[in-house]
Design an enzyme around this catalytic site. Structure first.
Site, PDB file in Angstrom:
ATOM      1  N   ARG A  71       0.838  -1.198   0.000  1.00  0.00           N
ATOM      2  CA  ARG A  71       0.000   0.000   0.000  1.00  0.00           C
ATOM      3  C   ARG A  71       0.877   1.254   0.000  1.00  0.00           C
ATOM      4  O   ARG A  71       1.840   1.352   0.759  1.00  0.00           O
ATOM      5  CB  ARG A  71      -0.914  -0.008   1.223  1.00  0.00           C
ATOM      6  CG  ARG A  71      -1.953   1.084   1.277  1.00  0.00           C
ATOM      7  CD  ARG A  71      -2.819   0.902   2.522  1.00  0.00           C
ATOM      8  NE  ARG A  71      -3.596  -0.323   2.456  1.00  0.00           N
ATOM      9  CZ  ARG A  71      -3.998  -1.014   3.530  1.00  0.00           C
ATOM     10  NH1 ARG A  71      -3.675  -0.606   4.738  1.00  0.00           N
ATOM     11  NH2 ARG A  71      -4.721  -2.104   3.380  1.00  0.00           N
ATOM     12  N   ARG A 140      -2.187   6.347   9.903  1.00  0.00           N
ATOM     13  CA  ARG A 140      -2.245   5.808   8.541  1.00  0.00           C
ATOM     14  C   ARG A 140      -2.334   6.934   7.506  1.00  0.00           C
ATOM     15  O   ARG A 140      -2.235   8.115   7.825  1.00  0.00           O
ATOM     16  CB  ARG A 140      -3.450   4.875   8.412  1.00  0.00           C
ATOM     17  CG  ARG A 140      -3.404   3.637   9.328  1.00  0.00           C
ATOM     18  CD  ARG A 140      -2.477   2.577   8.803  1.00  0.00           C
ATOM     19  NE  ARG A 140      -2.598   1.322   9.530  1.00  0.00           N
ATOM     20  CZ  ARG A 140      -3.423   0.321   9.212  1.00  0.00           C
ATOM     21  NH1 ARG A 140      -4.247   0.441   8.176  1.00  0.00           N
ATOM     22  NH2 ARG A 140      -3.438  -0.794   9.910  1.00  0.00           N
ATOM     23  N   LYS A 204      -4.223   0.886  14.768  1.00  0.00           N
ATOM     24  CA  LYS A 204      -4.131   1.904  13.723  1.00  0.00           C
ATOM     25  C   LYS A 204      -4.871   3.170  14.134  1.00  0.00           C
ATOM     26  O   LYS A 204      -5.804   3.137  14.942  1.00  0.00           O
ATOM     27  CB  LYS A 204      -4.691   1.362  12.418  1.00  0.00           C
ATOM     28  CG  LYS A 204      -6.143   0.915  12.501  1.00  0.00           C
ATOM     29  CD  LYS A 204      -6.552   0.168  11.246  1.00  0.00           C
ATOM     30  CE  LYS A 204      -7.951  -0.429  11.388  1.00  0.00           C
ATOM     31  NZ  LYS A 204      -8.323  -1.253  10.227  1.00  0.00           N
ATOM     32  N   LYS A 206      -6.538   6.742  12.236  1.00  0.00           N
ATOM     33  CA  LYS A 206      -6.899   7.274  10.924  1.00  0.00           C
ATOM     34  C   LYS A 206      -7.345   8.728  11.032  1.00  0.00           C
ATOM     35  O   LYS A 206      -8.085   9.092  11.958  1.00  0.00           O
ATOM     36  CB  LYS A 206      -8.012   6.431  10.304  1.00  0.00           C
ATOM     37  CG  LYS A 206      -7.592   5.003   9.993  1.00  0.00           C
ATOM     38  CD  LYS A 206      -8.714   4.199   9.352  1.00  0.00           C
ATOM     39  CE  LYS A 206      -8.243   2.801   8.983  1.00  0.00           C
ATOM     40  NZ  LYS A 206      -9.322   2.003   8.331  1.00  0.00           N
ATOM     41  N   CYS A 426     -14.830  -3.842  -0.388  1.00  0.00           N
ATOM     42  CA  CYS A 426     -13.462  -4.186  -0.005  1.00  0.00           C
ATOM     43  C   CYS A 426     -12.953  -5.305  -0.913  1.00  0.00           C
ATOM     44  O   CYS A 426     -13.701  -5.876  -1.703  1.00  0.00           O
ATOM     45  CB  CYS A 426     -13.410  -4.610   1.458  1.00  0.00           C
ATOM     46  SG  CYS A 426     -14.225  -6.173   1.801  1.00  0.00           S
ATOM     47  N   CYS A 432      -7.730 -11.567   1.120  1.00  0.00           N
ATOM     48  CA  CYS A 432      -7.816 -11.091   2.501  1.00  0.00           C
ATOM     49  C   CYS A 432      -8.020 -12.261   3.453  1.00  0.00           C
ATOM     50  O   CYS A 432      -8.979 -13.037   3.304  1.00  0.00           O
ATOM     51  CB  CYS A 432      -8.946 -10.078   2.655  1.00  0.00           C
ATOM     52  SG  CYS A 432      -9.114  -9.493   4.367  1.00  0.00           S
ATOM     53  N   CYS A 471     -16.216  -8.979   5.636  1.00  0.00           N
ATOM     54  CA  CYS A 471     -16.197  -9.299   7.058  1.00  0.00           C
ATOM     55  C   CYS A 471     -16.619  -8.058   7.824  1.00  0.00           C
ATOM     56  O   CYS A 471     -16.763  -6.985   7.245  1.00  0.00           O
ATOM     57  CB  CYS A 471     -14.803  -9.778   7.494  1.00  0.00           C
ATOM     58  SG  CYS A 471     -13.618  -8.444   7.734  1.00  0.00           S
ATOM     59  N   CYS A 475     -13.616  -2.329   6.094  1.00  0.00           N
ATOM     60  CA  CYS A 475     -12.722  -1.540   5.243  1.00  0.00           C
ATOM     61  C   CYS A 475     -13.474  -0.733   4.186  1.00  0.00           C
ATOM     62  O   CYS A 475     -12.974   0.299   3.733  1.00  0.00           O
ATOM     63  CB  CYS A 475     -11.695  -2.460   4.580  1.00  0.00           C
ATOM     64  SG  CYS A 475     -10.516  -3.175   5.740  1.00  0.00           S
TER      65      CYS A 475
END
Length: 571
Positions: A71, A140, A204, A206, A426, A432, A471, A475
């Site tokens: 990424r 991030r 994380k 954001k 996603c 994934c 899931c 995302c």
């Protein structure tokens, strides 16, 4: 065999070095060690495998088909044409011949094998980009509004995204030593991390910066959000600050949940970095380091109380926040087609289905954008809705761009339904590891079937927001979809309904663990009711789908008294 905790791995990693150099050089396996798989995320890459062939490889007594997702760190999602061409070359040389726009406004490469990983990282660096902090327990990639109509304000906001990103990068030189062969100095492993410390953040973090009236970054889905406020002359006065957003959850675990950020006040530009740093350090010190599912900033806020967290942030920043300024969002989608900004530059927004840019039967999108990059004098902007803006096009160049768009089938937006234009997904299967159901690969099929229902009820133009996640980790920000599918098992989803089109209301569970037939049957009934609420003289729906579901009593919104009151008062 039990594995060490992520906190122990970070603490013993020598500031994110671990044994990555040894693991990358090991030719026997395409995998990294358990510990290094956790550390390599901080370098911007995840180890994955092709789950479509996992069972077959197991039967053949082969290890999984390990590969890596990489990424890019790209604050505000801006790329030059030269960088575009370099990333295109990386995708076709080292990855799976596609570029994927993420919901965090950057690119991912998929399908890079371990022996190609270092060469890929070095090629990214040669394009004057990097992957530092694109993943891992750090701040991030920072989002910034792609609003093309306010060019001067957009430039300022883009600069703030860059400044926030640079300010909160880790100090460690591990990335440069491992991937770019920077010469290691004797004490480099003892580098001080004044912001992050030895174990970085609990999870994380954001950030996003929004430009009114478009909430195209879903600012309330972020741990820390800024809403740009202009003065009476149209100049940037400062930002409203929002904290505590996050989309992740776990099925069957009431202690985890999606949360919208709370607006806590206003800051002038010179105080932005101080209040942002205060938010990060409060989360660093108070976040849950025992249960990772409960480690995001939203849980820290709910555990200690919003007032206590705000007071602590103000104490660390050295000032009190001003009262939030009035603001109002129109919607959280993208504008498609050509628009001209206040400085006369043309901007063309293209719909990129699920953000995947590749050559296929649907169009030669990778090739077409390569040809556009070769002649484009401006820049490319990625949106947080997985779309692409060809920005800064002179008037004399627009016809040439239009011709290439038509030739290579990039004009998806011109023939798409309102649902298709506002659909996110996603990656999910096959790469994934967390995916329970399909998302990106299922999206085209679902849209085709849903559009049949929309057409039956005269709703093809209705701008309904659809989001699919493989899931519950969210995302694709599914909990902000007017319609959302959250994967439970192969072919089965939770159907979520009732978010609004401004990104200011979460949806709720409507039906649990249902298959496609049940999903389509439910949507058919709801579309019929939605269409019936129109009056004969209406040419289009005035009430958006999510609001209709609430007003009709089909779903009951989640109670978030503090956040709802704050938004109501200042909207």
């Amino acid at each position: 065999m039990s594995h060490p905790s992520v906190e122990d791995i970070k603490a013993n990693s020598r500031h994110l070095r671990g044994t990555l150099l040894h693991g990358l050089a090991d030719p026997v396996t395409g995998s990294l060690s358990f510990e290094d798989q956790r550390l390599v995320k901080f370098h911007g890459t995840y180890q994955q495998d092709d789950r479509d062939i996992r069972d077959e490889r197991r039967r053949q007594k082969l290890e999984p088909a390990h590969q890596f997702m990489i990424r890019i760190r790209a604050p505000g999602g801006m790329f030059s044409p030269a960088q575009w061409l370099q990333l295109d070359a990386i995708a076709t040389t080292h990855a799976n011949h596609s570029l994927r726009i993420t919901t965090r406004q950057t690119f991912q490469f998929h399908g890079v094998i371990k022996r190609e990983l270092k060469a890929t990282m070095q090629a990214i660096n040669a394009s004057l980009l990097d992957t530092v902090s694109a993943c891992g327990d750090v701040n991030r990639n920072v989002l910034a509004s792609s609003n093309p109509l306010q060019s001067r304000l957009h430039a300022q906001v883009q600069d703030w995204a860059q400044r926030l990103s640079e300010k909160f990068l880790p100090n460690t030189r591990a990335y440069y030593e491992i991937w770019l062969d920077e010469e290691k100095v004797a004490d480099s492993t003892n580098v001080d991390e004044p912001l992050y410390g030895a174990t970085y953040l609990p999870r994380k973090f954001k950030m996003a910066v929004a430009v009114l009236p478009l909430n195209d970054v879903d600012v309330f889905a972020n741990d820390f959000g800024l809403i740009a406020i202009v003065d009476e002359h149209g100049a940037l006065a400062g930002f409203n600050v929002a904290i505590g957003g996050g989309m992740g959850a776990s099925h069957g675990d009431a202690a985890t949940y999606p949360r919208l950020a709370d607006v806590i006040g206003f800051v002038t530009p010179e105080r932005v970095l101080a209040i942002a740093e205060a938010a990060i350090t409060v989360q660093r010190d108070l976040g849950d380091r025992v249960e990772r599912k409960h480690a995001r900033f939203k849980y820290t806020i709910d555990t200690h109380g919003l007032d206590a967290i705000v007071a602590l942030m103000e104490a660390r920043a050295g000032f009190k926040l001003e009262p939030a300024r009035a603001f109002s969002f129109d919607h959280n989608g993208d504008r498609f087609g050509w628009v001209e900004d206040e400085d006369g530059h043309g901007h063309l927004t293209l719909r990129i289905p699920a953000g995947r840019i590749l050559d296929s039967e649907q169009g030669q999108h990778l090739t077409g954008l390569r040809e556009i990059a070769r002649i484009h004098p401006g820049e490319f902007r990625l949106t947080a809705n997985q779309n692409l803006v060809i920005a800064g096009v002179p008037a004399g160049q627009r016809a040439r761009i239009d011709a290439l768009v038509a030739t290579y089938g990039l004009d998806v937006h011109a023939r798409a339904s309102g649902l298709r234009l506002n659909a996110l997904a996603c990656v999910a299967l096959p790469t994934c590891a967390l995916a329970m159901a399909e998302a990106e690969r299922y999206l085209p099929e679902l849209l085709d079937k849903a559009e049949v229902l929309l057409g039956k009820h005269g709703l093809l133009d209705a701008p309904i927001h659809l989001r699919i996640s493989g899931c519950p980790n969210g995302c694709s920000r599914p909990y902000l979809g007017e319609i959302a599918l959250v994967g439970k098992a192969p072919g089965r989803y939770n159907l979520m309904l009732g978010a609004d089109h401004r990104g200011q209301r979460l949806n709720v569970l409507h039906r649990e663990n249902i298959d496609e037939a049940a999903i389509l049957s439910t949507l058919d009934e709801l579309f019929a009711r939605y269409a019936a609420q129109r009056t004969p003289d209406q040419s289009s729906l005035e009430k958006r789908f999510g609001d209709f579901l609430i007003d009709a009593g089909i779903v009951t919104p989640l109670a978030r008294p503090r956040n709802d009151i704050a938004i109501e008062v200042i909207a």
